[in-house]
Scaffold this active site. Structure first.
Site, short mmCIF file in Angstrom:
data_model
loop_
_atom_site.label_atom_id
_atom_site.label_comp_id
_atom_site.label_asym_id
_atom_site.label_seq_id
_atom_site.Cartn_x
_atom_site.Cartn_y
_atom_site.Cartn_z
N GLU A 1 -5.25 -5.25 -1.28
CA GLU A 1 -3.94 -5.33 -1.96
C GLU A 1 -3.94 -6.50 -2.94
O GLU A 1 -4.65 -7.49 -2.74
CB GLU A 1 -2.85 -5.49 -0.88
CG GLU A 1 -1.44 -5.65 -1.35
CD GLU A 1 -0.88 -4.42 -2.07
OE1 GLU A 1 -1.50 -3.98 -3.05
OE2 GLU A 1 0.20 -3.95 -1.67
N ASP B 1 4.45 -9.32 -0.77
CA ASP B 1 5.75 -9.92 -1.05
C ASP B 1 6.60 -9.80 0.22
O ASP B 1 6.45 -10.61 1.13
CB ASP B 1 6.32 -9.15 -2.24
CG ASP B 1 7.55 -9.77 -2.85
OD1 ASP B 1 7.48 -10.94 -3.21
OD2 ASP B 1 8.57 -9.08 -2.97
P1 IMP Z 1 6.05 -5.64 -0.77
O1 IMP Z 1 6.15 -4.28 -0.15
O2 IMP Z 1 7.41 -6.25 -0.96
O3 IMP Z 1 5.13 -6.57 -0.03
O4 IMP Z 1 5.55 -5.41 -2.25
C1 IMP Z 1 4.27 -5.58 -2.67
C2 IMP Z 1 4.13 -5.01 -4.07
O5 IMP Z 1 5.15 -5.54 -4.93
C3 IMP Z 1 2.83 -5.43 -4.71
O6 IMP Z 1 1.80 -4.50 -4.43
C4 IMP Z 1 3.16 -5.48 -6.17
O7 IMP Z 1 3.02 -4.20 -6.76
C5 IMP Z 1 4.62 -5.86 -6.20
N1 IMP Z 1 4.82 -7.32 -6.45
C6 IMP Z 1 5.25 -8.25 -5.57
N2 IMP Z 1 5.32 -9.47 -6.14
C7 IMP Z 1 4.87 -9.32 -7.41
C8 IMP Z 1 4.68 -10.24 -8.53
O8 IMP Z 1 4.91 -11.45 -8.45
N3 IMP Z 1 4.20 -9.69 -9.68
C9 IMP Z 1 3.91 -8.36 -9.81
N4 IMP Z 1 4.07 -7.47 -8.80
C10 IMP Z 1 4.55 -7.94 -7.63
#
Ligand code: IMP
Ligand code: MG
Length: 181
Positions: A99, A103
């Site tokens: 990955e 986030d």
């Molecule tokens: P999660 O499900 O909230 O952990 O989201 C993860 C996904 O959000 C990552 O695979 C990215 O596609 C996107 N994402 C999270 N933070 C960033 C960032 O700072 N820049 C660009 N994409 C992000």
């Protein structure tokens, strides 16, 4: 020039290679005698995956998955939509999910669970970046390249509205660029 939109470089090209080497060597040690199924989560992770796998010295197959979380964007419903599924069967495989950034953790929590339900022999996560302060769900991440603060980052696969993935480093955009959308 896309570089003109960058306010600050967070992870430069030299550090990126150091991170990939460290993680690749660690994975190679941990998986000695096994074959890895490296599952790259599209699209952002393809740049990191391309560097990382060249530092892994145990047998490895590549596969890809594209997923998105359902929900209103701020809250997880616990369901993911698979836009593109992997080609290989997960059953009996030692899978490493690759990955770009974690986030909230919702996407990986769900993919991890899905692969276990499909009968994977083992599932571990390798992420290039992690934002621990943003975590909403506890997901066990075995390999982390670098922990970063809660800033929206671009480059090295990470996009802002599908742009800037091709930057060879990770950076933060100038505030006026984010304000355009
Ligand atoms: P999660 O499900 O909230 O952990 O989201 C993860 C996904 O959000 C990552 O695979 C990215 O596609 C996107 N994402 C999270 N933070 C960033 C960032 O700072 N820049 C660009 N994409 C992000
Ligand atoms: Mg993305």
């Amino acid at each position: 020039m896309i570089h003109d939109d960058v306010r600050e470089v967070f992870v430069d090209e030299k550090e990126i290679q150091q991170i990939c080497k460290r993680l690749g060597e660690e994975i190679s040690r941990d998986y000695e005698g096994k074959e890895i199924l490296a599952l790259v989560i599209l699209k952002g992770s393809m740049v990191f995956a391309a560097d990382l796998i060249r530092y892994i010295s145990v047998p490895l197959r590549l596969d890809f998955m594209q997923a998105s979380s359902y929900g209103d964007g701020t809250k997880s419903t616990g369901i993911i939509k698979i836009k593109k599924d992997m080609d290989n069967s997960a059953e009996g495989k030692h899978i490493i999910i690759i990955e770009d950034i974690i986030d909230s953790g919702n996407t990986l929590f769900n993919i991890h669970k899905l692969l276990e339900d499909r009968g994977a022999a083992s599932v571990n996560i390798c992420t290039f970046l992690s934002k621990p302060s943003r975590r909403e769900i506890d997901v066990d991440v075995k390999y982390i390249g670098k922990e970063v603060p809660d800033e929206f980052l671009v480059g090295y696969g990470l996009d802002f509205a599908e742009n800037y993935r091709s930057l060879p480093y990770v950076g933060v955009l100038k505030p006026q660029v984010y304000a355009k959308i």
